[in-house]
Write a protein that holds these residues in place. Sequence first.
Motif, PDB file in Angstrom:
ATOM      1  N   HIS A  66      -9.620   0.263  -2.319  1.00 34.76           N
ATOM      2  CA  HIS A  66      -8.735  -0.547  -3.143  1.00 34.76           C
ATOM      3  C   HIS A  66      -9.566  -1.213  -4.247  1.00 34.76           C
ATOM      4  N   ASP A  95       0.808  -1.224   0.000  1.00 33.45           N
ATOM      5  CA  ASP A  95       0.000   0.000   0.000  1.00 33.45           C
ATOM      6  C   ASP A  95       0.840   1.274   0.000  1.00 33.45           C
ATOM      7  N   VAL A 110      -5.956   2.884  -6.241  1.00 36.42           N
ATOM      8  CA  VAL A 110      -6.761   3.156  -5.049  1.00 36.42           C
ATOM      9  C   VAL A 110      -7.279   4.584  -5.142  1.00 36.42           C
TER      10      VAL A 110
END
Length: 577
Positions: A449, A410, A422
């Motif tokens: 996401h 991430d 995202v």
Amino acid sequence: MSDQGAAAFYDARPWERCYGTHHGTDPTLQELTTVADIARRRAEQTPRLPAYTACLENGLHASLDFATVDRLADCFAAWLIAEAGIRPGDRVALQMPNSLPYPIAVFGTLRAGAVLVNINPLFTPREMQHQLSDSGARVLVIVDLFADKLSGALTGTAVEEVVLTGIADLFPWLKRGLVHGVLRAKREIPAAPPNARRLGAVLSRGEHLGPQPWPERGADDLALLQYTGGTTGLPKGAELRNRNILANLGQISAMAGDAIRPGQDVVLTALPLYHIFAFTFNLLTFHHYGCRNILCPSPRPVDKLRKAFEQFPVSKFSAVNLLFHGLLQAEWFRNNPPRHLDFAIAGGTALHRSTAEQWRSLLGHTPLEGYGLTETSPVLAVNPPHGENRLGSVGVPLPGTDVRIVDDNDQPVPQGQTGEIVGRGPQVFEGYWQRPEENRLALRGGWFHTGDIGYMDSDGYIHIVDRKKDMIDVSGFNVYPNEVEEALAEHPAVAEVAVVGAPRGEAGETVVAFVVTPGDEELTEPELIDFARQQLTNYKVPRRVIFRDALPKSAVGKLLRRDLREDARAVIEPAAA
């Protein structure tokens, strides 16, 4: 580039300089609190302008003006409250094609304070039952053509009232009688369940009841449970609140600027309104602007759209790649392209460059490709109407929207590098209905996401290089392998099953199933495909079944679908050739 440097690139929002000079905000949208307010406001401003025209493939059509839509929505809402016992937050399911009753049911449901649940009319009883039971819908409005599905669909659900509509409901009585008479003669309308009500009777009863004390609903209240596969598994309801949907309308308006002409444009709606793209863009956006909406029940084959294009000055059009391609192959469309059409938008699946270039050659403009998901109400990005339309890209994030490309941890990746897309913004949902674990995964770190893989170029244009992991794109419809596998696994002769997609030209992908049977069981490909047709909507049914002694698995026993994709491609491509 460091993580901080990559984050700084996205935080700088380079895409904002690409919007063009004619975008801007619509102050009237800021005055709305709920989606239901759209119908009331428009009826007050332009009551006699035509709002919706249902056009059948034979050319028969009928229209409602904005005042009539608002009045009939009141009638439906009154019946929901006074006789169906609907209370704020209760769910009402709609299962019908594009037709005049649809906007009536939408705005009536929302005015009654209920939550709308869209259901695909082509769903099998099994698929209907899942969505109805999961949502807890208390009322179902369904087109009478599929009333025979009800006996198998309502078991175990909370549905107390069923309302039947006809494809020509709200047409003048002579046209309505003609259409329904033909359908009955062809035995295409099954017998009605004994306790079902007709929409006409419901609206008459609602008119007799008169206006009710309409519930007060706010921006934070739930408006829509829109079912989607999300990133994995069976369909689940994305919770879209009034503020999510209104925010997306405002963002679309800001990007469109003067590309949409209030009270003047005519939009042809061929994509199904039960899908979130057409629901937000075609239904709500153009209703807000006071534009005329031509509703076509089905775009397949594309010849069903011929009368609509010929009879009305269509100026706006939304479609998926396959529909654009189909129109370009139709001789009647090529020989007489709609001369008023000045704007087209593509979504749902990748727009092929060849299709876009042919469209531009014929019509003088290139479709604007966009990107969205159910969870984002749905538009996240689009090629700007007043900026550069960059073929091969799904455009730039909408105003007020942040998009990043991140790695498996991430962390933002540098511009130009590939990772997961995202996003966050006012149009992004807060979670799935009764799915706390799914919510934790999908919204970790405050970012939604998407599961889609892509990259962002130096100007902020997003390029998608791969669709959601394992998702199959069949002519613009999303097929989730887990759902198909679960249905096939119910056959007693299926021991193991894995489902993947294989490329199929302009139609996207085709569904291929790999099956292992017990040693003492015999099963043929036609038998299993026929079984699947009883369980699944047609576009989800595998077109090929390949029998194997074993399926590839990981060390922990997880199916490795990626190892099967090349095998599926090898089977499909020779057949296509």
